[in-house]
Design an enzyme around this catalytic site. Structure first.
Site, PDB file in Angstrom:
ATOM      1  N   LEU A 162       0.981  -1.116  -0.440  1.00 50.39           N
ATOM      2  CA  LEU A 162       0.348  -0.038   0.471  1.00 50.39           C
ATOM      3  C   LEU A 162       0.647   1.383  -0.035  1.00 50.39           C
ATOM      4  O   LEU A 162       0.785   2.412  -0.807  1.00 50.39           O
ATOM      5  CB  LEU A 162      -0.459   0.021   1.042  1.00 50.39           C
ATOM      6  N   GLY A 165       7.293   3.441   4.133  1.00 52.29           N
ATOM      7  CA  GLY A 165       7.904   4.535   5.293  1.00 52.29           C
ATOM      8  C   GLY A 165       9.161   4.633   5.290  1.00 52.29           C
ATOM      9  O   GLY A 165       9.492   4.069   4.030  1.00 52.29           O
ATOM     10  N   GLY A 166       9.589   4.952   6.312  1.00 53.26           N
ATOM     11  CA  GLY A 166      10.786   5.416   6.834  1.00 53.26           C
ATOM     12  C   GLY A 166      12.383   4.228   6.672  1.00 53.26           C
ATOM     13  O   GLY A 166      13.204   3.710   6.589  1.00 53.26           O
ATOM     14  N   LYS A 184       1.746  -2.774   8.953  1.00 54.72           N
ATOM     15  CA  LYS A 184       3.471  -2.463   8.643  1.00 54.72           C
ATOM     16  C   LYS A 184       4.367  -2.541   9.229  1.00 54.72           C
ATOM     17  O   LYS A 184       4.529  -3.309  10.287  1.00 54.72           O
ATOM     18  CB  LYS A 184       3.361  -0.873   9.542  1.00 54.72           C
ATOM     19  N   ASP A 281       5.522  14.849  14.943  1.00 49.36           N
ATOM     20  CA  ASP A 281       5.339  14.255  12.806  1.00 49.36           C
ATOM     21  C   ASP A 281       4.411  14.739  11.921  1.00 49.36           C
ATOM     22  O   ASP A 281       3.886  13.996  10.867  1.00 49.36           O
ATOM     23  CB  ASP A 281       6.079  12.999  12.894  1.00 49.36           C
TER      24      ASP A 281
END
Length: 440
Positions: A162, A165-166, A184, A281
């Site tokens: 999907l 990220g970092g 994730k 963030d």
């Protein structure tokens, strides 16, 4: 069962014999007869008399015990035998019951093992996810087995990705036809990633809000960490604004709705949490959208409480969204979140990323470039995203631009509280989208 059929009649027979002995027992088993009466009715026996007198001088009493002792011994023996047999029968009954349960469970497991892995393992976890998600109870989060997540994502295939990220990728997980989730997967478990993972779990277990994404579960598998979130069908605000669609699905009113949803999440963190929480963030990629474009704030790996801000907090965040006082001086307050929110609001207005690449070595800040034009009404219409240009009331556009300018002020004390920002935006959003505007 056959064993029971044999033992039960044995126990019944023993019990019947015991009852018969009780009923057949003589009424008078012990009698006391004076020795003089016996002498009158029969010939005296000198030897017997002398023995009785030697043992018990005076009036001699003869006790007749021919049947009593025998009956008594038989009675005790029957009681003991019946008790032992009953106990043995009860033990065998319990043993047989337990054995049947074990056989039943093993048969059920063997049947499940013959089915596909996905069907076997995912149905109970769906029920648990659903109950936790619907209950919204604080502290409710499932610890999920790695094999379940692997099956739900088809072995973490590329087609299920999907986003990225970092520290890892986000995969679509299908637990059944109706229940989807986002997983994730963090493979690069350095010190920072480990700390952010723990922070994320800690915060999302405590925090429950309609505009904050729900954590359904997590998994620790060797060096890999996995987080399972509720599914947000429309992805992130970043993908909607800067992806293939270039914001075409986001009308003016939807953009304002997204803004007040994020503002409500921040108001909850800043005003309702005790102690207050600074997200640290805020950015468009951490704002997720469900099927109805309801916005939810995600990624709490860098979140800290106001009480911990006096300690040495490592500089973290994303360039373009980080407030100048935090970037240059390391000063972090709730106004740092307000600055980042102002940058998101600017993205919604003009449809551009916060940092535009001018050359391989040089980037242009969105705030620096467009700040002067936000305050000039004659130039404002020229910088609005073409997708929404001419679709809003100009008064509303001017008000949003004014709120944006206040939020991105270089001096923190000039920025408004997020509560004030929220109350400024609510009148611009239709009632059916969560605002107070009545569209005629």
């Amino acid at each position: 069962m056959n064993l029971l059929c044999v033992l039960f009649p044995m126990w019944a027979c023993s019990f019947s014999l015991f009852s018969f002995v009780i009923l057949a027992r003589p009424d008078s088993t012990v009698s006391s007869i004076p020795a003089s009466v016996l002498r009158s009715k029969q010939e005296p026996i000198p030897q017997f008399s002398s023995q009785m007198e030697a043992v018990s001088p005076g009036v001699a009493v003869v006790r007749v015990v021919h049947h009593q002792e025998l009956n008594r011994r038989i009675l005790i023996a029957l009681i003991v035998a019946s008790t032992l047999l009953g106990g043995l029968l009860l033990f065998l009954l319990c043993f047989w019951t337990c054995k049947q349960k074990i056989l039943k469970n093993s048969n059920g497991k063997s049947k499940q093992n013959q089915e596909p892995t996905k069907a076997l393992s995912l149905s109970p976890i769906v029920d648990r996810f659903t109950s936790l998600w619907m209950s919204g109870k604080k502290g409710s989060v499932a610890v999920i087995e790695y094999q379940l997540l692997e099956a739900a994502t088809n072995g973490f295939q590329e087609s299920n990705v999907l986003g990225e990220g970092g520290h890892g990728r986000v995969y679509k997980a299908s637990f059944d036809e109706k229940f989807l989730a986002a997983v994730k997967k963090i493979d690069d478990m350095g010190v920072d990633a480990e700390r952010e993972f723990e922070n994320e779990v800690d915060w999302l277990v405590k925090i429950r809000h309609q505009n904050i994404v729900s954590l359904l579960g997590y998994c620790i598998h060797g060096e890999t960490r996995l987080l399972v979130y509720e599914m947000m069908q429309n992805g992130s605000l970043e993908s909607q604004l800067h992806g293939p669609s270039q914001g075409s699905a986001l009308t003016w009113h939807l953009r304002m709705k997204i803004a007040i949803d994020v503002a409500r999440a921040l108001e909850y963190l800043h005003e309702n949490c005790n102690p207050p929480v600074v997200h640290r963030d805020i950015k468009s990629s951490n704002i997720l959208l469900d099927s109805n474009f309801n916005a939810k704030l995600s990624d709490f790996g860098l979140a800290v409480t106001i009480g911990s801000l006096n300690k040495n907090v490592k500089l973290s965040g994303t360039l373009g969204y980080v407030a100048p006082e935090y970037l240059l001086e390391g000063k972090l307050t709730d106004k740092s979140d307000v600055y980042a929110f102002g940058v998101v609001l600017l993205e919604l207005l003009i449809g551009k990323k916060p940092l535009e690449k001018m050359s391989p070595t040089r980037c242009q800040s969105l705030v620096t470039w467009f700040m002067p034009q936000l305050t000039d009404r004659s130039k404002l219409l020229n910088i609005v995203d073409p997708v929404i240009k001419g679709t809003m009331d100009l008064k509303h556009l001017y008000q949003v631009a004014a709120v944006t300018v206040l939020c991105i002020q270089p001096e923190p004390s000039y920025r408004p509280l997020i509560t004030d920002v929220l109350h400024s935006l609510i009148p611009l959003v239709p009632v059916e989208l969560g605002g107070s505007l009545r569209v005629t």
